[in-house]
Write an enzyme that holds these catalytic residues in place. Structure first.
Site, PDB file in Angstrom:
ATOM      1  N   TYR A  52      -7.484  -9.814  85.147  1.00 23.64           N
ATOM      2  CA  TYR A  52      -8.007 -10.806  86.001  1.00 23.64           C
ATOM      3  C   TYR A  52      -7.523 -10.387  87.655  1.00 23.64           C
ATOM      4  CZ  TYR A  52      -9.569 -13.446  82.355  1.00 23.64           C
ATOM      5  OH  TYR A  52     -10.306 -13.864  80.946  1.00 23.64           O
ATOM      6  N   LYS A  77      -3.019 -12.181  78.985  1.00 24.82           N
ATOM      7  CA  LYS A  77      -3.599 -11.331  77.996  1.00 24.82           C
ATOM      8  C   LYS A  77      -3.478  -9.834  78.505  1.00 24.82           C
ATOM      9  CE  LYS A  77      -7.577 -14.619  78.155  1.00 24.82           C
ATOM     10  NZ  LYS A  77      -7.707 -14.459  79.191  1.00 24.82           N
TER      11      LYS A  77
HETATM   12  N1  LIG Z   1     -10.819 -13.403  76.369  1.00 27.53           N
HETATM   13  C1  LIG Z   1     -11.959 -13.111  77.046  1.00 27.53           C
HETATM   14  O1  LIG Z   1     -12.629 -12.036  76.933  1.00 27.53           O
HETATM   15  C2  LIG Z   1     -12.549 -14.056  78.005  1.00 27.53           C
HETATM   16  C3  LIG Z   1     -13.874 -13.719  78.821  1.00 27.53           C
HETATM   17  C4  LIG Z   1     -14.290 -14.470  79.656  1.00 27.53           C
HETATM   18  C5  LIG Z   1     -13.638 -15.753  79.942  1.00 27.53           C
HETATM   19  N2  LIG Z   1     -12.405 -15.906  79.463  1.00 27.53           N
HETATM   20  C6  LIG Z   1     -11.592 -17.166  79.999  1.00 27.53           C
HETATM   21  O2  LIG Z   1     -12.344 -18.430  79.720  1.00 27.53           O
HETATM   22  C7  LIG Z   1     -12.530 -18.960  80.952  1.00 27.53           C
HETATM   23  C8  LIG Z   1     -13.688 -19.543  80.955  1.00 27.53           C
HETATM   24  O3  LIG Z   1     -14.989 -18.655  80.850  1.00 27.53           O
HETATM   25  P1  LIG Z   1     -15.859 -18.388  82.034  1.00 27.53           P
HETATM   26  O4  LIG Z   1     -15.104 -18.129  83.444  1.00 27.53           O
HETATM   27  O5  LIG Z   1     -16.320 -17.091  81.658  1.00 27.53           O
HETATM   28  O6  LIG Z   1     -17.142 -19.095  82.061  1.00 27.53           O
HETATM   29  P2  LIG Z   1     -17.257 -20.853  82.017  1.00 27.53           P
HETATM   30  O7  LIG Z   1     -16.205 -21.584  82.164  1.00 27.53           O
HETATM   31  O8  LIG Z   1     -18.287 -21.185  80.796  1.00 27.53           O
HETATM   32  O9  LIG Z   1     -18.303 -20.900  83.399  1.00 27.53           O
HETATM   33  C9  LIG Z   1     -17.824 -20.731  84.691  1.00 27.53           C
HETATM   34  C10 LIG Z   1     -18.997 -20.706  85.587  1.00 27.53           C
HETATM   35  O10 LIG Z   1     -19.453 -22.183  85.471  1.00 27.53           O
HETATM   36  C11 LIG Z   1     -19.518 -22.806  86.765  1.00 27.53           C
HETATM   37  N3  LIG Z   1     -19.199 -24.016  86.497  1.00 27.53           N
HETATM   38  C12 LIG Z   1     -17.976 -24.525  86.226  1.00 27.53           C
HETATM   39  N4  LIG Z   1     -17.944 -25.881  86.160  1.00 27.53           N
HETATM   40  C13 LIG Z   1     -19.379 -26.125  86.269  1.00 27.53           C
HETATM   41  C14 LIG Z   1     -20.194 -27.476  86.377  1.00 27.53           C
HETATM   42  N5  LIG Z   1     -19.250 -28.784  86.125  1.00 27.53           N
HETATM   43  N6  LIG Z   1     -21.324 -27.679  86.585  1.00 27.53           N
HETATM   44  C15 LIG Z   1     -22.035 -26.305  87.249  1.00 27.53           C
HETATM   45  N7  LIG Z   1     -21.347 -25.168  86.942  1.00 27.53           N
HETATM   46  C16 LIG Z   1     -19.932 -24.987  86.697  1.00 27.53           C
HETATM   47  C17 LIG Z   1     -18.522 -21.899  87.561  1.00 27.53           C
HETATM   48  O11 LIG Z   1     -18.937 -21.885  88.904  1.00 27.53           O
HETATM   49  P3  LIG Z   1     -17.849 -22.198  90.183  1.00 27.53           P
HETATM   50  O12 LIG Z   1     -16.515 -21.531  89.817  1.00 27.53           O
HETATM   51  O13 LIG Z   1     -18.445 -21.241  91.474  1.00 27.53           O
HETATM   52  O14 LIG Z   1     -17.562 -23.735  90.412  1.00 27.53           O
HETATM   53  C18 LIG Z   1     -18.604 -20.445  87.219  1.00 27.53           C
HETATM   54  O15 LIG Z   1     -19.782 -19.836  87.494  1.00 27.53           O
HETATM   55  C19 LIG Z   1     -12.379 -17.942  81.925  1.00 27.53           C
HETATM   56  O16 LIG Z   1     -12.012 -18.301  83.154  1.00 27.53           O
HETATM   57  C20 LIG Z   1     -11.263 -16.996  81.456  1.00 27.53           C
HETATM   58  O17 LIG Z   1      -9.976 -17.497  81.557  1.00 27.53           O
HETATM   59  C21 LIG Z   1     -11.807 -15.081  78.397  1.00 27.53           C
END
Ligand SMILES: NC(=O)c1ccc[n+]([C@@H]2O[C@H](COP(=O)([O-])OP(=O)(O)OC[C@H]3O[C@@H](n4cnc5c(N)ncnc54)[C@H](OP(=O)(O)O)[C@@H]3O)[C@@H](O)[C@H]2O)c1
Length: 276
Positions: A52, A77
């Protein structure tokens, strides 16, 4: 209301908060601001990764929060595989984060084409024995990958962090985790990559019935299904909205309505293909 415990005890004995904050796709400055807001809101688990490129910002936010290091559960990670490369990456992450230990360190992807995940896992087991990490886990591992590391090293990962949301709820993998005392941590819990979840009539109906937003309902479903959940946002209002999921409960009938949305289709990368 059944109170959810605020933490889960991992198989190695450490406690992991049930709810945390993700930082994917945020740069150092953005991560510092977002994590400062999250910690001020009440989140006590922060999830980052070498990939990241924001560990410096995350470390600065923790330092600026006024919280003691031990009050924050810090996960990172590693992308590179190979025993020595994992060890070097860990030292570099600790330096960037400004800390002398991680609460949880994960192999980010199994990268089966590289075929070094077993020796990479041994590096985590050794780092845990030395106290550089409190808990050791993996991410995006399938049942086959989990079974192999346990068979060849005698040590099962404490956590498997995987894509998990109502459209991809991974029932078979979760059942395997439960049998092997592996905690399930859900990434991408808002399923925004494929879109449509917040507009889904079933989610909207449950949200309206409880006077909550669709995001709050899908996060609460994920928590009540027993997982550690780590939504990400850079938007202060959403960071707070997503935190407000601990004070209501979905009845079994609503949980089952959301269970029924599973498509079995992932929105993110395929563990058999990423990083080979
Ligand atoms: N291990 C892996 O391979 C892996 C892969 C992906 C992610 N991750 C981890 O998991 C975490 C979460 O996954 P993610 O970031 O992919 O996706 P997520 O948390 O499911 O979704 C994030 C998205 O949702 C939006 N959002 C957040 N809260 C919201 C709400 N209340 N209403 C509307 N939209 C909302 C955010 O926009 P804004 O930010 O613009 O508000 C962003 O675009 C990551 O940040 C990372 O730490 C790990």
């Amino acid at each position: 209301m059944t109170r959810l415990s605020t933490a889960i005890t991992l198989s190695g004995g450490a406690e992991i908060p049930r709810y945390g904050f993700g930082t994917f796709k945020i740069d150092d400055d953005g991560a510092q601001a977002a994590v400062e807001t999250a910690l001020a809101t009440g989140y006590r688990l922060v999830d980052t990764a070498v990939g990241y490129q924001n560990e410096v910002g995350v470390g600065r936010a923790i330092a600026a929060s006024g919280l003691k290091r031990e009050e924050v559960f810090l996960t990172s990670k590693v992308w590179e595989h190979g025993y020595d490369d994992v060890r070097r990456n860990l030292r570099e992450s600790l330096e960037r984060l400004g800390t002398d230990y991680l609460d949880l360190y994960l192999l980010h992807w199994p990268r089966p084409g590289v075929d070094l995940y077993v020796e990479s896992w041994r590096a985590l087991v050794d780092a845990r024995a030395e106290g550089l990490i409190r808990s050791a886990g993996v991410s995006n591992f399938t049942v086959d990958h989990l079974a192999r590391v346990e068979a060849e090293t005698g040590a099962a990962p404490e956590v498997n962090q995987v894509e998990l949301h109502p459209y991809f709820s991974q029932p078979e993998l979760r059942a395997y985790h439960d049998e092997h005392a592996i905690a399930t941590e859900s990434w991408g819990p808002l399923a925004l990559r494929g879109g449509g979840l917040f507009e889904d009539p079933a989610v909207q109906a449950v949200a309206e019935a409880h006077g909550r937003t669709p995001a709050q309902v899908v996060l609460r479903w994920n928590l009540q299904r027993g997982n550690v959940v780590i939504p990400k946002s850079v938007t202060p209002e959403r960071i707070r909205e997503n935190w407000e999921v601990l004070d209501f409960e979905l009845p079994q009938s609503d949980l089952e309505k959301i269970d029924a949305l599973d498509t079995g289709v992932r929105q993110g990368g395929d563990p058999l293909e990423v990083g080979n």
